[in-house]
Design a protein around this motif. Structure first.
Motif, PDB file in Angstrom:
ATOM      1  N   VAL A 188     -20.115  -6.677  19.848  1.00 56.49           N
ATOM      2  CA  VAL A 188     -20.949  -6.297  18.697  1.00 56.49           C
ATOM      3  C   VAL A 188     -20.640  -7.191  17.504  1.00 56.49           C
ATOM      4  CG1 VAL A 188     -21.400  -4.466  17.009  1.00 56.49           C
ATOM      5  CG2 VAL A 188     -21.304  -3.924  19.454  1.00 56.49           C
ATOM      6  N   ARG A 189     -19.376  -7.418  17.257  1.00 56.33           N
ATOM      7  CA  ARG A 189     -18.992  -8.270  16.128  1.00 56.33           C
ATOM      8  C   ARG A 189     -19.525  -9.694  16.286  1.00 56.33           C
ATOM      9  NH1 ARG A 189     -12.619  -6.740  15.034  1.00 56.33           N
ATOM     10  NH2 ARG A 189     -12.991  -5.024  13.567  1.00 56.33           N
ATOM     11  N   ALA A 190     -19.484 -10.198  17.514  1.00 54.20           N
ATOM     12  CA  ALA A 190     -19.933 -11.570  17.760  1.00 54.20           C
ATOM     13  C   ALA A 190     -21.440 -11.650  17.931  1.00 54.20           C
ATOM     14  CB  ALA A 190     -19.236 -12.120  19.008  1.00 54.20           C
ATOM     15  N   GLY A 191     -22.078 -10.509  18.169  1.00 50.93           N
ATOM     16  CA  GLY A 191     -23.519 -10.514  18.415  1.00 50.93           C
ATOM     17  C   GLY A 191     -23.876 -11.094  19.770  1.00 50.93           C
ATOM     18  N   LYS A 192     -22.902 -11.128  20.680  1.00 45.65           N
ATOM     19  CA  LYS A 192     -23.133 -11.679  22.018  1.00 45.65           C
ATOM     20  C   LYS A 192     -22.523 -10.744  23.060  1.00 45.65           C
ATOM     21  CE  LYS A 192     -22.991 -16.544  20.575  1.00 45.65           C
ATOM     22  NZ  LYS A 192     -22.305 -17.846  20.759  1.00 45.65           N
ATOM     23  N   PRO A 193     -23.250 -10.441  24.128  1.00 49.26           N
ATOM     24  CA  PRO A 193     -22.698  -9.567  25.165  1.00 49.26           C
ATOM     25  C   PRO A 193     -21.580 -10.251  25.924  1.00 49.26           C
ATOM     26  CG  PRO A 193     -24.785 -10.495  25.889  1.00 49.26           C
ATOM     27  CD  PRO A 193     -24.623 -10.888  24.453  1.00 49.26           C
ATOM     28  N   LEU A 194     -20.651  -9.465  26.452  1.00 49.28           N
ATOM     29  CA  LEU A 194     -19.613 -10.030  27.311  1.00 49.28           C
ATOM     30  C   LEU A 194     -20.291 -10.592  28.555  1.00 49.28           C
ATOM     31  CD1 LEU A 194     -16.889  -7.269  27.013  1.00 49.28           C
ATOM     32  CD2 LEU A 194     -17.002  -9.443  25.800  1.00 49.28           C
ATOM     33  N   PRO A 195     -20.037 -11.848  28.895  1.00 47.56           N
ATOM     34  CA  PRO A 195     -20.796 -12.525  29.969  1.00 47.56           C
ATOM     35  C   PRO A 195     -20.622 -11.879  31.334  1.00 47.56           C
ATOM     36  CG  PRO A 195     -18.869 -13.806  29.331  1.00 47.56           C
ATOM     37  CD  PRO A 195     -18.996 -12.715  28.322  1.00 47.56           C
ATOM     38  N   GLY A 196     -21.737 -11.686  32.022  1.00 52.59           N
ATOM     39  CA  GLY A 196     -21.712 -11.211  33.395  1.00 52.59           C
ATOM     40  C   GLY A 196     -21.601  -9.714  33.576  1.00 52.59           C
ATOM     41  N   LEU A 197     -21.267  -8.976  32.510  1.00 52.58           N
ATOM     42  CA  LEU A 197     -20.999  -7.549  32.629  1.00 52.58           C
ATOM     43  C   LEU A 197     -22.256  -6.749  32.968  1.00 52.58           C
ATOM     44  CD1 LEU A 197     -18.521  -5.670  32.247  1.00 52.58           C
ATOM     45  CD2 LEU A 197     -19.333  -5.275  29.928  1.00 52.58           C
ATOM     46  N   LEU A 198     -23.346  -7.009  32.265  1.00 46.00           N
ATOM     47  CA  LEU A 198     -24.565  -6.243  32.471  1.00 46.00           C
ATOM     48  C   LEU A 198     -25.157  -6.497  33.855  1.00 46.00           C
ATOM     49  CD1 LEU A 198     -26.626  -4.278  31.358  1.00 46.00           C
ATOM     50  CD2 LEU A 198     -27.799  -6.203  30.254  1.00 46.00           C
ATOM     51  N   ARG A 199     -25.034  -7.707  34.358  1.00 44.63           N
ATOM     52  CA  ARG A 199     -25.564  -8.013  35.691  1.00 44.63           C
ATOM     53  C   ARG A 199     -24.879  -7.134  36.746  1.00 44.63           C
ATOM     54  NH1 ARG A 199     -24.540 -12.862  35.680  1.00 44.63           N
ATOM     55  NH2 ARG A 199     -26.595 -13.696  35.181  1.00 44.63           N
ATOM     56  N   GLN A 200     -23.554  -7.010  36.641  1.00 47.50           N
ATOM     57  CA  GLN A 200     -22.817  -6.167  37.579  1.00 47.50           C
ATOM     58  C   GLN A 200     -23.306  -4.712  37.509  1.00 47.50           C
ATOM     59  OE1 GLN A 200     -20.157  -6.506  39.794  1.00 47.50           O
ATOM     60  NE2 GLN A 200     -20.161  -8.739  39.698  1.00 47.50           N
ATOM     61  N   ALA A 201     -23.482  -4.208  36.312  1.00 43.04           N
ATOM     62  CA  ALA A 201     -23.903  -2.819  36.133  1.00 43.04           C
ATOM     63  C   ALA A 201     -25.319  -2.594  36.657  1.00 43.04           C
ATOM     64  CB  ALA A 201     -23.820  -2.448  34.654  1.00 43.04           C
ATOM     65  N   TYR A 202     -26.196  -3.513  36.368  1.00 44.97           N
ATOM     66  CA  TYR A 202     -27.597  -3.406  36.820  1.00 44.97           C
ATOM     67  C   TYR A 202     -27.664  -3.386  38.339  1.00 44.97           C
ATOM     68  CZ  TYR A 202     -32.585  -4.826  37.151  1.00 44.97           C
ATOM     69  OH  TYR A 202     -33.931  -4.906  37.426  1.00 44.97           O
ATOM     70  N   GLN A 203     -26.951  -4.294  38.965  1.00 44.66           N
ATOM     71  CA  GLN A 203     -26.987  -4.376  40.424  1.00 44.66           C
ATOM     72  C   GLN A 203     -26.372  -3.134  41.076  1.00 44.66           C
ATOM     73  OE1 GLN A 203     -25.015  -8.157  40.935  1.00 44.66           O
ATOM     74  NE2 GLN A 203     -26.907  -9.330  40.682  1.00 44.66           N
ATOM     75  N   ALA A 204     -25.347  -2.559  40.443  1.00 43.34           N
ATOM     76  CA  ALA A 204     -24.745  -1.336  40.981  1.00 43.34           C
ATOM     77  C   ALA A 204     -25.707  -0.160  40.870  1.00 43.34           C
ATOM     78  CB  ALA A 204     -23.443  -1.026  40.244  1.00 43.34           C
ATOM     79  N   SER A 205     -26.419  -0.063  39.755  1.00 44.26           N
ATOM     80  CA  SER A 205     -27.392   1.024  39.583  1.00 44.26           C
ATOM     81  C   SER A 205     -28.538   0.885  40.568  1.00 44.26           C
ATOM     82  CB  SER A 205     -27.927   1.037  38.147  1.00 44.26           C
ATOM     83  OG  SER A 205     -26.951   1.501  37.236  1.00 44.26           O
ATOM     84  N   VAL A 206     -29.025  -0.337  40.754  1.00 46.67           N
ATOM     85  CA  VAL A 206     -30.093  -0.570  41.722  1.00 46.67           C
ATOM     86  C   VAL A 206     -29.623  -0.180  43.118  1.00 46.67           C
ATOM     87  CG1 VAL A 206     -31.505  -2.334  42.861  1.00 46.67           C
ATOM     88  CG2 VAL A 206     -31.239  -2.364  40.372  1.00 46.67           C
ATOM     89  N   ALA A 207     -28.403  -0.561  43.474  1.00 45.57           N
ATOM     90  CA  ALA A 207     -27.872  -0.242  44.801  1.00 45.57           C
ATOM     91  C   ALA A 207     -27.783   1.262  45.023  1.00 45.57           C
ATOM     92  CB  ALA A 207     -26.496  -0.886  44.980  1.00 45.57           C
ATOM     93  N   SER A 208     -27.365   2.001  43.995  1.00 48.78           N
ATOM     94  CA  SER A 208     -27.238   3.451  44.150  1.00 48.78           C
ATOM     95  C   SER A 208     -28.605   4.102  44.338  1.00 48.78           C
ATOM     96  CB  SER A 208     -26.521   4.058  42.940  1.00 48.78           C
ATOM     97  OG  SER A 208     -27.302   3.984  41.767  1.00 48.78           O
ATOM     98  N   LEU A 209     -29.596   3.656  43.580  1.00 45.90           N
ATOM     99  CA  LEU A 209     -30.942   4.241  43.681  1.00 45.90           C
ATOM    100  C   LEU A 209     -31.637   3.800  44.962  1.00 45.90           C
ATOM    101  CD1 LEU A 209     -31.906   3.809  39.937  1.00 45.90           C
ATOM    102  CD2 LEU A 209     -31.481   5.979  41.124  1.00 45.90           C
TER     103      LEU A 209
END
Length: 423
Positions: free
Chosen positions: A381-402
């Motif tokens: 949040v302070r840097a205004g940039k997401p931690l790299p690669g984190l959201l991709r992992q979460a998205y793929q895990a949610s897709v896999a569960s559904l």
């Protein structure tokens, strides 16, 4: 624990993360941990201009998050929100100075916050994220991401359009034990990974008592299909992320079977699931979850040709060479012309029982990984940039569960979607 002990523990914890993530290979596998730990290691341990968080949802999970945020170096809770008043009252003890709201829109309109933390029922995640992005705020949201694959993608699209950070709460990706396990697997210590076995077994109804001032859908929302995918989104999504992470891929397809096998109490979601996720090269993740036997609990077994890693238990085991059976040994002796005593009536076959060697410790983090993921969120949040690669992992895990839920519902193999949002 004194302030001095607290700071030393943090330093030890951060040092372990940095050690676990050292090297080019790990920078690729867990770039978020490298970024978060490096930033935290070079910063003052005392809170200075902390990121102001508003927590939406103050049930059991929301209150646990508030307690972890309180331990963080760079975040603080300044507002809490819940439509169920008793939850707000309970949460106040952990955030005594936070403003209280019964409506999340009122909290967003009141301003004074930099980001929101969403710990509400699954079916509300997407809408709350959209409202937060529209209000110009960053979002940390519990896993799974949303009730549908389409909404998971829409959350990412909205975050991009608003130029805001969306981080999903997969705390194992910040856990030093898991990071060390991944590092050692990447280094080839357990050989070629071909299978992962994962389970989350409990022995309870997963049903909560309903107070007089509430209704069942409100309290037991996990048991209703329109609100949750049950075991798949509330539990399996954790371990599917671990599987994707260690196999460095997403599944090609999934097959499975689900049933309401034991708790026949009117629930709509399965209480017993068994699935096989197939990956390229014939690799597989075998997953089971049930609610009437807790013997094997929560675990992952990362199986390779040279050994096994069980990160939940913090152990790594080297593969033990198989014993040569008596008849096989005698055959080899005859071929070599070698003579030895042969027992009469001895066993010629033994069952291949589980290996019971103690293995080697992977080490344990001295600090809660949930706290560290919020420190990572604060840095993002302070840097205004997401931690790299984190959201991709979460998205793929949610897709896999559904996708697993769909495979069980339709009783057929489901292939990995080709129309997912690019990250």
């Amino acid at each position: 624990m004194t302030d001095k002990d607290f700071n030393l523990s943090r330093r030890s914890f951060i040092d372990r993360v940095l050690t676990a993530t050292a090297g080019a290979g790990m920078a690729t596998a867990a770039p978020w941990a490298v970024s978060a730990a490096s930033a935290a290691a070079g910063a003052e341990p005392v809170k200075s201009n902390p990121v102001r968080l508003g927590v939406i949802g103050t049930g059991d999970r929301g209150r646990a998050l508030i307690q972890n945020i309180a331990k963080s170096r760079n975040c603080t809770v300044v507002a809490i929100c819940d439509s169920y008043a008793p939850n707000l009252v309970k949460a106040q003890q952990w955030a005594p100075t936070a403003r209280r709201f019964a409506d999340h829109r009122e909290m967003l309109d009141a301003r004074g916050i930099d980001a929101v933390v969403i710990a509400t029922p699954l079916d509300t995640h997407a809408k709350l994220c959209f409202d937060a992005f529209d209000a110009g705020l960053h979002v940390w949201c519990e896993k799974a991401m949303a009730r549908t694959i389409a909404d998971c993608g829409a959350m990412i699209t909205h975050a991009k359009a608003a130029g805001k950070i969306l981080q999903i709460g997969h705390q194992r990706m910040f856990h030093p034990t898991y990071l060390n396990a991944l590092k050692r697997a990447r280094a080839g210590e357990i050989g070629t990974l071909t299978q992962i076995r994962a389970s989350w077994h409990r022995n309870n109804a997963w049903r909560r008592a309903v107070p007089a001032d509430a209704n069942d859908r409100q309290i037991n929302w996990r048991l209703y299909r329109d609100r949750s995918a049950g075991l798949m989104t509330e539990l399996a999504t954790h371990q599917l992320q671990v599987g994707n992470w260690f196999l460095d891929a997403v599944p090609t397809r999934v097959i499975g079977s689900g049933s309401i096998c034991f708790w026949k109490d009117g629930r709509e979601v399965y209480d017993h699931v068994a699935l096989i996720y197939e990956y390229s090269g014939g690799r597989k993740l075998i997953y089971t979850s049930l609610l009437n036997n807790a013997r094997y609990g929560c675990e992952e077994q990362i199986q390779g040709s040279k050994g096994t890693i069980e990160p939940e238990l913090g152990r790594i085991y080297q593969e033990v060479p198989a014993k040569v059976l008596a008849l096989q040994r005698m055959h080899k002796d005859v071929a070599r012309g070698h003579k030895r005593t042969v027992p009469i009536g001895g066993a010629t076959w033994f069952p291949e029982l589980p290996v019971t060697t103690p293995g080697e410790s992977l080490g344990w983090g001295e600090y809660d990984e949930t706290m560290l993921q919020f420190e990572g969120f604060g840095e993002a949040v302070r840097a205004g940039k997401p931690l790299p690669g984190l959201l991709r992992q979460a998205y793929q895990a949610s897709v896999a569960s559904l996708l697993g839920e769909q495979a069980m519902d339709q009783n057929q193999a489901m292939t990995w979607p080709t129309n997912l949002v690019a990250i």
